[in-house]
Design an enzyme around this catalytic site. Structure first.
Site, PDB file in Angstrom:
ATOM      1  N   HIS A 181      20.685  13.896   9.365  1.00  0.00           N
ATOM      2  CA  HIS A 181      21.718  12.925  10.035  1.00  0.00           C
ATOM      3  C   HIS A 181      22.989  12.932   9.070  1.00  0.00           C
ATOM      4  O   HIS A 181      22.669  12.452   7.921  1.00  0.00           O
ATOM      5  CB  HIS A 181      21.303  11.597  10.422  1.00  0.00           C
ATOM      6  CG  HIS A 181      22.239  10.749  11.157  1.00  0.00           C
ATOM      7  ND1 HIS A 181      22.348  10.776  12.406  1.00  0.00           N
ATOM      8  CD2 HIS A 181      23.074   9.870  10.652  1.00  0.00           C
ATOM      9  CE1 HIS A 181      23.221   9.960  12.980  1.00  0.00           C
ATOM     10  NE2 HIS A 181      23.765   9.462  11.609  1.00  0.00           N
ATOM     11  N   CYS A 182      24.056  13.272   9.358  1.00  0.00           N
ATOM     12  CA  CYS A 182      25.268  13.204   8.923  1.00  0.00           C
ATOM     13  C   CYS A 182      26.190  12.070   8.940  1.00  0.00           C
ATOM     14  O   CYS A 182      26.631  11.966   9.921  1.00  0.00           O
ATOM     15  CB  CYS A 182      26.032  14.481   8.827  1.00  0.00           C
ATOM     16  SG  CYS A 182      27.719  14.675   7.649  1.00  0.00           S
ATOM     17  N   PRO A 183      26.192  11.040   7.934  1.00  0.00           N
ATOM     18  CA  PRO A 183      26.997   9.836   8.380  1.00  0.00           C
ATOM     19  C   PRO A 183      28.708  10.165   8.397  1.00  0.00           C
ATOM     20  O   PRO A 183      29.285   9.471   8.908  1.00  0.00           O
ATOM     21  CB  PRO A 183      26.708   9.086   7.022  1.00  0.00           C
ATOM     22  CG  PRO A 183      26.275   9.849   6.067  1.00  0.00           C
ATOM     23  CD  PRO A 183      25.462  10.956   6.808  1.00  0.00           C
TER      24      PRO A 183
END
Length: 382
Positions: A181-183
């Site tokens: 998951h890439c913020p």
């Protein structure tokens, strides 16, 4: 005189009723007792579950920490996206307002053409892939009943999980071929947007390296200029001159203080030099950090695995090695084939139209079923 058994029995009953009534009045509220019973149940589950191991205990103990991190990351995703847009826009503003006039005035026509063409091509690739990576859904397994093969059941979604599918606690759903998951995208990186994410990282790294290399001499000149400005500012503004100074003609009659001339630079000059230094430091730092991340993802793509599968495959390889066998990744089809599948290259021209130019084509496969390792020929002939 004997005591009557019935009278003793009545006495004991009365004492018991009084004690119970006092205990009932001192009992804790219902919601506290429910919470305490739930905590006791969790503690007992760690001791009486035959499948308990160190991973289960670790997950149980740190579950509040994981939930807090997921919650913060979920709500700060938009902040990270805004930060990416603001920082990138600031570099663009400096490039157009400061660097472009310098390029047009000092460089030769071939160099001007190179900088304009490469810079705008790189900018288009960065903007296109970032938008597609942030807006494209990574893909989720179907929730309705179907005949698709699956490898397990998600303990949180309670739905069948196909191969290479993992649950994301931040998105609160299962993701096909999940990488992480890439913020900075406020989105998961999965089957349908993995290519966009890697292309964005690649072209952003190239853009930062381009700005860092081409702006090195400008950075040095700007740094020397600011140091010179500091030296000029540190000079004394003069001392009062009276008495004999007026007699020998140091100052005109009536003037008692020496006035320094205006500084040889303006506020605009100072801001131009500071903006060049800001651009070079930011692009160099991002280029190093993002370059390392891009290189690591390139290694994973060459091996036909994701970031999550890297840890799973290492653990599986150690487990198989104890049996005297060698573990092989079932989704590794060879380095070249892995890159072809990842970029969707089906013919030679696709290396240009689908890799070096913006392309919104779908990835290879549907993310639900995957081919396995024993394939000797090229999956995508090129």
């Amino acid at each position: 005189m004997r005591c009557c058994p019935s009278s003793v029995l009545h006495l004991l009953r009365s004492v018991r009723v009084r004690v119970c009534s006092r205990r009932g009045r001192s009992r804790l509220p219902l919601w506290i007792r429910e919470k305490w019973a739930y905590v006791k149940l969790l503690v007992h589950s760690l001791y009486f579950n035959s499948l308990t191991d160190s991973d289960v205990v670790f997950d149980s103990v740190f579950e509040p920490v994981f939930l807090t991190v997921d919650y913060v990351t979920r709500w700060f995703g938009l902040v990270f996206v805004c930060l990416v847009v603001i920082l990138t826009s600031s570099i663009l503003a400096i490039a157009y307002l400061v660097l472009l006039p310098l390029v047009l005035n000092t460089y030769s026509p071939p160099w001007i053409a190179w900088h304009i063409l490469y810079g705008h091509w790189n900018l288009v690739m960065i903007a296109f892939h970032y938008y597609k990576a942030a807006k494209t859904s990574p893909g989720s397994p179907p929730t309705e009943k179907n005949d698709r093969p699956f490898v397990s059941v998600c303990k949180k979604c309670i739905i069948p999980k196909p191969a290479r599918t993992h649950h994301c606690g931040i998105c609160n759903r299962c993701i096909l071929k999940m990488d992480h998951h890439c913020p900075w995208l406020n989105n998961c990186v999965g089957h349908f947007n993995h290519r966009y994410f890697f292309s964005f990282c690649l072209f952003m790294t190239l853009g930062c390296v381009y700005c860092s290399i081409s702006g090195r001499n400008l950075f040095l000149d700007a740094y020397r200029a600011l140091e010179r400005f500091k030296h000029l500012d540190s000079e004394k503004s003069g001392v009062p001159v009276t008495g004999m100074g007026l007699l020998i003609g140091l100052l005109p009659t009536g003037q008692t203080n020496y006035q320094t001339p205006a500084p040889p630079y303006t506020f605009k000059d100072r801001m131009i030099h500071k903006s060049i230094i800001y651009m070079w430091v930011l692009t160099s730092t991002v280029g190093l950090a993002l370059g390392a991340l891009t290189f690591w993802h390139g290694v994973l793509i060459s091996r036909g695995e994701t970031s999550i599968e890297r840890h799973i495959n290492n653990k599986e390889a150690k487990r198989i090695a104890r049996w005297g066998k060698v573990y092989r990744n079932p989704f590794h089809f060879g380095r070249l084939n892995n890159w072809k599948i990842f970029f969707g290259v089906e013919k030679r021209s696709h290396w240009v139209t689908r890799v070096l130019l913006p392309s919104g084509h779908s990835p290879y496969g549907d993310g639900l079923t995957w081919d396995v390792f024993p394939v000797k020929k090229d999956l995508i002939p090129v």
